[in-house]
Design a protein around this motif. Structure first.
Motif, PDB file in Angstrom:
ATOM      1  N   LEU A  11      65.449  58.624   4.934  1.00  0.00           N
ATOM      2  CA  LEU A  11      66.259  59.673   5.533  1.00  0.00           C
ATOM      3  C   LEU A  11      66.097  60.962   4.742  1.00  0.00           C
ATOM      4  O   LEU A  11      66.618  61.099   3.627  1.00  0.00           O
ATOM      5  CB  LEU A  11      67.729  59.261   5.593  1.00  0.00           C
ATOM      6  N   THR A  12      65.328  61.888   5.287  1.00  0.00           N
ATOM      7  CA  THR A  12      65.156  63.222   4.723  1.00  0.00           C
ATOM      8  C   THR A  12      65.199  64.226   5.863  1.00  0.00           C
ATOM      9  O   THR A  12      65.000  63.876   7.017  1.00  0.00           O
ATOM     10  CB  THR A  12      63.810  63.381   3.982  1.00  0.00           C
ATOM     11  N   ARG A  13      65.465  65.479   5.506  1.00  0.00           N
ATOM     12  CA  ARG A  13      65.426  66.549   6.505  1.00  0.00           C
ATOM     13  C   ARG A  13      63.995  67.071   6.550  1.00  0.00           C
ATOM     14  O   ARG A  13      63.489  67.581   5.564  1.00  0.00           O
ATOM     15  CB  ARG A  13      66.397  67.666   6.129  1.00  0.00           C
ATOM     16  N   PRO A  14      63.302  66.926   7.684  1.00  0.00           N
ATOM     17  CA  PRO A  14      61.891  67.301   7.754  1.00  0.00           C
ATOM     18  C   PRO A  14      61.682  68.801   7.586  1.00  0.00           C
ATOM     19  O   PRO A  14      62.545  69.612   7.915  1.00  0.00           O
ATOM     20  CB  PRO A  14      61.464  66.851   9.144  1.00  0.00           C
ATOM     21  N   ALA A  15      60.514  69.165   7.073  1.00  0.00           N
ATOM     22  CA  ALA A  15      60.179  70.569   6.876  1.00  0.00           C
ATOM     23  C   ALA A  15      59.839  71.249   8.196  1.00  0.00           C
ATOM     24  O   ALA A  15      59.984  72.458   8.321  1.00  0.00           O
ATOM     25  CB  ALA A  15      59.013  70.689   5.900  1.00  0.00           C
ATOM     26  N   SER A  16      59.397  70.492   9.183  1.00  0.00           N
ATOM     27  CA  SER A  16      59.084  71.073  10.490  1.00  0.00           C
ATOM     28  C   SER A  16      59.917  70.375  11.552  1.00  0.00           C
ATOM     29  O   SER A  16      60.341  69.237  11.382  1.00  0.00           O
ATOM     30  CB  SER A  16      57.599  70.908  10.798  1.00  0.00           C
ATOM     31  N   GLY A  17      60.178  71.071  12.641  1.00  0.00           N
ATOM     32  CA  GLY A  17      60.959  70.499  13.726  1.00  0.00           C
ATOM     33  C   GLY A  17      62.450  70.666  13.553  1.00  0.00           C
ATOM     34  O   GLY A  17      63.234  70.086  14.291  1.00  0.00           O
ATOM     35  N   ARG A  18      62.861  71.490  12.602  1.00  0.00           N
ATOM     36  CA  ARG A  18      64.285  71.733  12.385  1.00  0.00           C
ATOM     37  C   ARG A  18      64.821  72.707  13.417  1.00  0.00           C
ATOM     38  O   ARG A  18      64.101  73.575  13.889  1.00  0.00           O
ATOM     39  CB  ARG A  18      64.514  72.379  11.017  1.00  0.00           C
ATOM     40  N   MET A  19      66.097  72.572  13.741  1.00  0.00           N
ATOM     41  CA  MET A  19      66.750  73.574  14.588  1.00  0.00           C
ATOM     42  C   MET A  19      67.719  74.360  13.708  1.00  0.00           C
ATOM     43  O   MET A  19      67.608  75.557  13.605  1.00  0.00           O
ATOM     44  CB  MET A  19      67.499  72.929  15.742  1.00  0.00           C
ATOM     45  N   ILE A  20      68.634  73.702  13.050  1.00  0.00           N
ATOM     46  CA  ILE A  20      69.571  74.384  12.153  1.00  0.00           C
ATOM     47  C   ILE A  20      69.296  73.912  10.730  1.00  0.00           C
ATOM     48  O   ILE A  20      68.738  74.645   9.940  1.00  0.00           O
ATOM     49  CB  ILE A  20      71.040  74.135  12.560  1.00  0.00           C
ATOM     50  N   GLY A  21      69.680  72.701  10.417  1.00  0.00           N
ATOM     51  CA  GLY A  21      69.473  72.207   9.072  1.00  0.00           C
ATOM     52  C   GLY A  21      68.512  71.044   8.971  1.00  0.00           C
ATOM     53  O   GLY A  21      68.162  70.608   7.893  1.00  0.00           O
ATOM     54  N   GLY A  22      68.117  70.509  10.104  1.00  0.00           N
ATOM     55  CA  GLY A  22      67.205  69.375  10.109  1.00  0.00           C
ATOM     56  C   GLY A  22      67.888  68.032  10.052  1.00  0.00           C
ATOM     57  O   GLY A  22      67.219  67.004   9.951  1.00  0.00           O
ATOM     58  N   VAL A  23      69.207  68.029  10.125  1.00  0.00           N
ATOM     59  CA  VAL A  23      69.945  66.767  10.035  1.00  0.00           C
ATOM     60  C   VAL A  23      69.635  65.868  11.233  1.00  0.00           C
ATOM     61  O   VAL A  23      69.305  64.694  11.063  1.00  0.00           O
ATOM     62  CB  VAL A  23      71.468  67.024   9.919  1.00  0.00           C
ATOM     63  N   CYS A  24      69.706  66.402  12.440  1.00  0.00           N
ATOM     64  CA  CYS A  24      69.432  65.603  13.641  1.00  0.00           C
ATOM     65  C   CYS A  24      67.988  65.116  13.660  1.00  0.00           C
ATOM     66  O   CYS A  24      67.714  63.972  14.021  1.00  0.00           O
ATOM     67  CB  CYS A  24      69.736  66.402  14.900  1.00  0.00           C
ATOM     68  N   ILE A  54      82.289  69.160   9.860  1.00  0.00           N
ATOM     69  CA  ILE A  54      82.355  68.972   8.410  1.00  0.00           C
ATOM     70  C   ILE A  54      81.360  67.899   7.980  1.00  0.00           C
ATOM     71  O   ILE A  54      80.669  68.046   6.965  1.00  0.00           O
ATOM     72  CB  ILE A  54      83.796  68.607   7.973  1.00  0.00           C
ATOM     73  N   ILE A  55      81.249  66.832   8.743  1.00  0.00           N
ATOM     74  CA  ILE A  55      80.295  65.760   8.424  1.00  0.00           C
ATOM     75  C   ILE A  55      78.867  66.283   8.519  1.00  0.00           C
ATOM     76  O   ILE A  55      78.034  65.986   7.659  1.00  0.00           O
ATOM     77  CB  ILE A  55      80.518  64.545   9.345  1.00  0.00           C
ATOM     78  N   TYR A  56      78.574  67.096   9.537  1.00  0.00           N
ATOM     79  CA  TYR A  56      77.232  67.664   9.681  1.00  0.00           C
ATOM     80  C   TYR A  56      76.895  68.532   8.469  1.00  0.00           C
ATOM     81  O   TYR A  56      75.807  68.421   7.897  1.00  0.00           O
ATOM     82  CB  TYR A  56      77.120  68.491  10.965  1.00  0.00           C
TER      83      TYR A  56
END
Length: 70
Positions: A11-24, A54-56
């Protein structure tokens, strides 16, 4: 892509394909789900009472960014 011994993405936030923070995008990649579905469910969850925003934000801060360059 970094993987565990079970060949599942970590589980990491990808460097590409992010919209806001990459969480989704990170959650979708980790569990093999469609990122559009995860994003729609996240936005829809804002309309029900609870601490979703807040969780996001907490997940944005706690989930590490992908170390790979985009």
């Amino acid at each position: 892509m970094t993987t565990t011994t079970e060949s599942r993405p970590v589980l990491t936030r990808p460097a590409s394909g992010r919209m806001i923070g990459g969480v989704c995008a990170g959650i979708a990649r980790r569990f093999g789900w469609n990122v559009a579905v995860v994003r729609v469910l996240t936005v829809a969850s804002v309309f029900i009472p609870g601490p979703q925003v807040i969780i996001y934000i907490a997940m944005w801060a706690l989930i590490p960014a992908d170390s790979r360059q985009a």
